[in-house]
Design an enzyme around this catalytic site. Structure first.
Site, PDB file in Angstrom:
ATOM      1  CD  GLU A 208      -3.175   1.139   2.331  1.00 48.06           C
ATOM      2  OE1 GLU A 208      -4.019   1.357   2.186  1.00 48.06           O
ATOM      3  OE2 GLU A 208      -2.545   0.787   3.342  1.00 48.06           O
ATOM      4  N   GLY A 342       3.457   2.120  10.923  1.00 43.58           N
ATOM      5  CA  GLY A 342       3.213   1.451  12.087  1.00 43.58           C
ATOM      6  C   GLY A 342       2.692  -0.140  12.009  1.00 43.58           C
ATOM      7  CB  ALA A 343       0.311  -2.071  11.695  1.00 39.86           C
ATOM      8  CD  GLU A 345      -4.865  -1.492   5.505  1.00 36.52           C
ATOM      9  OE1 GLU A 345      -5.327  -0.587   4.618  1.00 36.52           O
ATOM     10  OE2 GLU A 345      -4.043  -1.232   6.340  1.00 36.52           O
ATOM     11  CG  ASN A 346      -0.435  -6.608   4.162  1.00 31.49           C
ATOM     12  OD1 ASN A 346      -0.347  -6.004   3.304  1.00 31.49           O
ATOM     13  ND2 ASN A 346       0.430  -7.041   4.983  1.00 31.49           N
ATOM     14  CD  GLU A 379      -3.189  -1.818  10.617  1.00 33.49           C
ATOM     15  OE1 GLU A 379      -3.441  -2.028   9.486  1.00 33.49           O
ATOM     16  OE2 GLU A 379      -2.588  -0.800  10.923  1.00 33.49           O
ATOM     17  CG  HIS A 382      -7.583  -0.978   7.952  1.00 31.03           C
ATOM     18  ND1 HIS A 382      -8.325  -0.049   7.061  1.00 31.03           N
ATOM     19  CD2 HIS A 382      -6.452  -0.318   8.320  1.00 31.03           C
ATOM     20  CE1 HIS A 382      -7.614   1.035   7.254  1.00 31.03           C
ATOM     21  NE2 HIS A 382      -6.596   1.026   7.942  1.00 31.03           N
ATOM     22  CD  GLU A 401      -5.515   4.018   6.594  1.00 32.16           C
ATOM     23  OE1 GLU A 401      -5.669   3.598   7.961  1.00 32.16           O
ATOM     24  OE2 GLU A 401      -4.811   3.170   5.854  1.00 32.16           O
TER      25      GLU A 401
END
Length: 944
Positions: A208, A342-343, A345-346, A379, A382, A401
């Site tokens: 992303e 930070g992270a 969300e795959n 996450e 998401h 987001e």
């Protein structure tokens, strides 16, 4: 995706506020909560989607030449819509010795218009073979197909001698390869060191927003959702992970294994993920049978257990709240040693920076625990908002987001009430207002054309303002109305894409006639007006209302004047730098109007009263005479309130602002404050004033302000214990207050911190320090040579990234410029201090009064290297720019900054962050110009 916190959750402000607004007359009968909210308000003041029309023309565009000099057949940044991917069959083989990868992909495509050309994305990939197959997988041509490359748009084009016919099924087959990326995007290498000092390599993805094209040729836009079947080749000492569960493993010879994964759900390319590593995991099962696993470096496995507990509880909450089961059989959360944000969300394989997932109860503080829980909540949200329903284009990234940020708070409030996340949410909205009150802000839904502009969309406006207007909307619609509306939205657009207006349509229960006749969760458009929400007895056009919050930038200031039983209310755009008597005031106000869902309470009302303000001014009539009125009840609205004194004219509402000395007088209330939120906010603002003045070397005001803060808040400081006792709120207060006291050289604080540091050093780091004060202890210890050297040594061998971040913060607090220079060089080297930590390191050095020029000079000198490490528009480069520029506060420094950015105009001309950083610098200049003498006089009066 979630951005990494710069340092830690903190109430310290980098935003300097120039003026305060006058509250109504405070009377003895006013409730304490009213005063608290009033104080918080006082302290606070201290183009649409880029839509390239899809062209049916397949004729080459003359101006666009491919790398081989031939005309490239497509001229737009966005792909044509006449070829749609249906299913990717991907084989990928990363070689962790040569640090290269190779692969092949067979893409089933649906052809909408007759064409000879297939245009898709590819970046930095070497294409070895390209073939088009018919539905029986037979070659359409016996010739090798040429591949045209157009790097400017990160596109390739394959020519088929035989026309691809509309309505027919075809397969595009490509073989490709590339080195594993050195950065943090695409398919990149990451490394970690074992306790024995051995360096180990893994390969991980981060796609992303626009980097799937760096790992495989693909249709890399969110609207092109498809299924993915993934196979990964690896050695025997590694495991492979992807979005879906492992189906089977096949031994293929030469010491290689091939892992086959189940077919994915239909999803956008940026959510695809695959990793080859040697990590360990801990697993658990939700009540609905979802297998959740937390993966980490083997020697950090013991830090995974809290994340598992949190993920299990939060995923179960979301399934119930959204009334839609999580659609995959498993959910993996993995801590990657090198990770810029930070992270991420795959779907089914969420990736995290180690500080955002791993929790060690012996080292991690209350703030660290809150951060990890928030990130996991973000996450997992998401998986519905972003993954199940995806924005149509990046101009509406806030639909992903903003919702994920808001659901962090909704979920934690329900699942972990002891973490008091509502306190943090208030701080989040203050941060959003700080950005939105500058002219360099932007509408929530904004133009985003190329990868650089798209990366910049991942900012405070999308995340924090998005969350805050959703909070206002939830309180406007009621919790039940909001929840049922978003369930309708998720069901209506699942496995599909949505736009800004689709959310409002879902919330007001309207849809197309076809949806209505099919019985789909909503009413027909002809019934829309009948079903419009009612607010305070008024019919509301929700779409029109919310467009005023998402399609224009800024935040409204609501002015209030009470005269008898009448309330005269008005609205204007709140601007932090520009005042009503400034020449540009009128032009900056022109055209701005919000539909504001006002709420208010009076001294005589038991329930809040509601009114929708849709005009520049209005008059409200109260039922009876009252002692006081408070607007924005419970501070749920995303607007600021300015109360004018009774009897003043309307003009004085606009012209009159409370001076700094009056505002500081009102802060006198803080001394007896028992609620931690306003106390932390007040301290944060006073400390930000101090840091700004200290960097300008204004000795008398710096000394007096420090003396005043220590004298005034001595009781609060002295009652803090050097422990981890108390509620989360109490512990966060202790962390901030003791940090400030030691930073201001308060003798009792320094003495205790030195004693704890020496005990820790004498035990060779085996004595556990109280986690909430450990960073303060390290900072005090870092001020002498031996302490600094010891911390750097411990930094190199620590197996806990949370602990290392505290060490690094302490090292960067040194008042020795040579030590700070050494840190910056170590950060640039990327071995001792990982490259991922360089942006936050630069910020830490820049906020140090000894280091702000040092950090700026470092950025100028190494600009090109920094841009290679952190692409333009990325969170890393933005935090470097803002973190250094906003430390300045003089016209000379402003000129220097402008000269530098002018010298690299070609690179940064599209960057919105340059305007943001420069306007913050101008704000600092303006604040000092307007308030320095006032503060000097006020402090002299108080101290004398």
């Amino acid at each position: 995706m979630l951005h990494v916190k710069s340092l830690k959750l903190s109430y310290k402000k980098t935003v300097i506020v120039h003026k305060f607004f006058l509250p109504d007359r405070i009377q003895i009968s006013i409730p304490k909560t009213f005063i608290m909210h009033l104080l918080l308000v006082i302290l606070l003041f201290l183009e649409s989607q880029f839509c390239v029309q899809s062209s049916d023309s397949n004729s080459p565009a003359g101006d666009n030449l491919a790398t081989n000099g031939l005309p490239f057949p497509w001229s737009k940044v966005r792909l044509p819509n006449y070829i749609v991917p249906v299913h990717y069959h991907l084989l990928i083989h990363p070689n962790l010795t040569t640090l290269k990868f190779s692969g092949s992909v067979k893409i089933e495509i649906d052809v909408k218009n007759n064409t000879n050309w297939v245009v898709l994305h590819s970046k930095n990939l070497k294409i070895f073979t390209a073939t088009v197959l018919d539905e029986h997988e037979a070659h359409l041509s016996d010739k090798v197909l040429s591949v045209l490359e157009y790097p400017a748009h990160e596109q390739i084009a394959i020519f088929s001698p035989k026309i691809l016919t509309s309505g027919e099924k075809y397969f595009l087959y490509l073989e490709f390869g590339a080195p594993l990326s050195d950065g943090f995007y695409g398919f990149y290498k990451s490394t970690y060191k074992t306790k024995a000092g051995e360096t180990r390599v893994l390969a991980s993805t981060h796609f992303e927003p626009t980097s799937a094209r760096m790992a495989l040729p693909c249709f890399d836009e969110p609207i092109f959702k498809a299924n993915y079947t993934v196979r990964i080749r690896r050695g025997p000492s590694h495991i492979a992970l992807s979005n879906m569960p492992l189906e089977q493993t096949v031994e293929i010879g030469n010491g290689l294994f091939e892992d086959h994964f189940e077919v994915s759900v239909k999803m956008s390319s940026y959510l695809l993920a695959f990793i080859v590593c040697d990590f360990r995991s801990v697993s658990g099962m939700t009540a609905t049978g979802i297998n959740i696993s937390i993966y980490a470096v083997p020697e950090k496995w013991h830090q995974t257990h809290y994340a598992l507990e949190a993920a299990l509880r939060l995923l179960e909450f979301y399934e119930q709240y959204f009334n839609i089961l999580y659609p995959l059989p498993k959910m993996d959360l993995i801590a990657i040693p090198d990770f810029q944000s930070g992270a991420m969300e795959n779907w089914g394989l969420t990736t995290y920076r180690e500080t955002s997932l791993l929790y060690d109860p012996d080292i991690s503080s209350a703030s660290d625990k809150l951060w990890v829980t928030l990130v996991i909540g973000h996450e997992l949200a998401h998986q519905w908002f972003g993954n199940l329903v995806t924005m149509e284009w990046w101009n509406d990234i806030w639909l992903n987001e903003g919702f994920a940020r808001y659901m962090e708070f909704v979920s934690l409030e329900a699942v972990y009430p002891e973490l008091k996340v509502e306190d943090h949410f208030l701080d989040t909205c203050f941060g959003a207002i700080g950005r939105d009150s500058l002219n360099s802000s932007r509408p929530i839904s904004s133009l985003a054309e190329n990868p650089t502009q798209i990366k910049e969309m991942f900012d405070t406006v999308s995340y924090d303002k998005g969350a805050c207007i959703l909070h206002m909307l939830r309180n406007f619609l009621t919790n039940e109305g909001f929840q049922s509306g978003i369930i309708r939205y998720l069901r209506r657009f699942r496995y599909s894409n949505a736009r800004n207006e689709d959310l409002w349509d879902s919330l007001i229960k309207t849809c197309s006639e076809e949806d209505f006749t099919a019985g789909e969760y909503c009413y027909s458009s002809t019934q829309a007006t009948k079903n419009a929400y009612r607010f305070a007895g008024e019919h509301i056009d929700l779409k029109k209302m919310m467009s005023t919050w998402t399609l224009q930038k800024g935040i409204p200031l609501v002015t209030v004047r009470r005269q008898g039983r009448r309330l005269y209310v008005g609205q204007e755009r709140f601007l932090k730098i520009v005042l009503p008597n400034d020449p540009s005031w009128n032009s900056l106000q022109e055209g701005y109007l919000w539909h504001i869902p006002l709420t208010y309470k009076t001294s005589h009302s038991e329930h809040e009263v509601k009114h929708l303000l849709t005009t520049k001014s209005d008059v409200l009539t109260l039922d009876e005479e009252v002692d006081w009125v408070k607007l924005n009840t419970d501070m749920n609205g995303y607007y600021i309130v300015h109360y004018d004194e009774e009897g003043k004219t309307g003009n004085s509402i606009l012209a009159r602002r409370l001076s700094l000395d009056r505002a500081l007088d009102l802060i006198g209330y803080l001394k007896s404050e028992t609620h931690n939120v306003p106390l932390l906010q007040g301290l944060g603002y006073l400390q930000s004033f101090y840091k700004l003045i200290e960097k300008r070397h204004i000795a008398d005001v710096t000394h007096n302000l420090k003396t005043y803060i220590l004298q005034y808040f001595r009781d609060v400081i002295d009652k803090q214990t050097w422990s981890d006792d108390g509620t989360v709120s109490d512990r966060r207060l202790r962390e901030e207050v003791l940090s400030l006291a030691c930073d201001f050289n308060y003798p009792p604080c320094l003495e205790k911190a030195k004693q704890l540091f020496n005990s820790w050093v004498d035990s060779n780091g085996t004595v556990s320090l109280p986690t909430d004060v450990s960073e303060t202890v390290y900072m005090v210890g870092a001020q002498d040579d031996s302490g600094w050297a010891y911390l750097l040594e411990k930094y190199g061998v620590s197996m806990c990234e949370t602990e290392k971040s505290k060490f690094l913060s302490a090292l960067a607090s040194s008042k020795d410029s040579k030590k700070l220079s050494r840190l910056l060089q170590l950060g640039m080297g990327g071995t001792v201090i990982k490259t991922q930590n360089l942006p936050s390191l630069i910020y830490m050095v820049a906020r140090n009064p000894v280091g702000h020029f040092l950090a700026w000079d470092f950025v100028k000198k190494h600009w090109n290297e920094l841009v290679e490490k952190f692409p333009l528009g990325s969170f890393g480069i933005r935090s470097i720019i803002v973190g250094t520029v906003t430390q300045f506060s003089s016209t000379e420094e402003l000129r220097e900054v402008e000269v530098f950015f002018k010298s690299i105009t070609e690179q940064v001309s599209q960057l919105r962050v340059i305007q943001v950083a420069t306007e913050n610098l101008e704000k600092n200049i303006m604040w000092l110009k307007r308030n320095l003498e006032t503060m000097r006089t006020w402090l002299q009066q108080r101290l004398n």
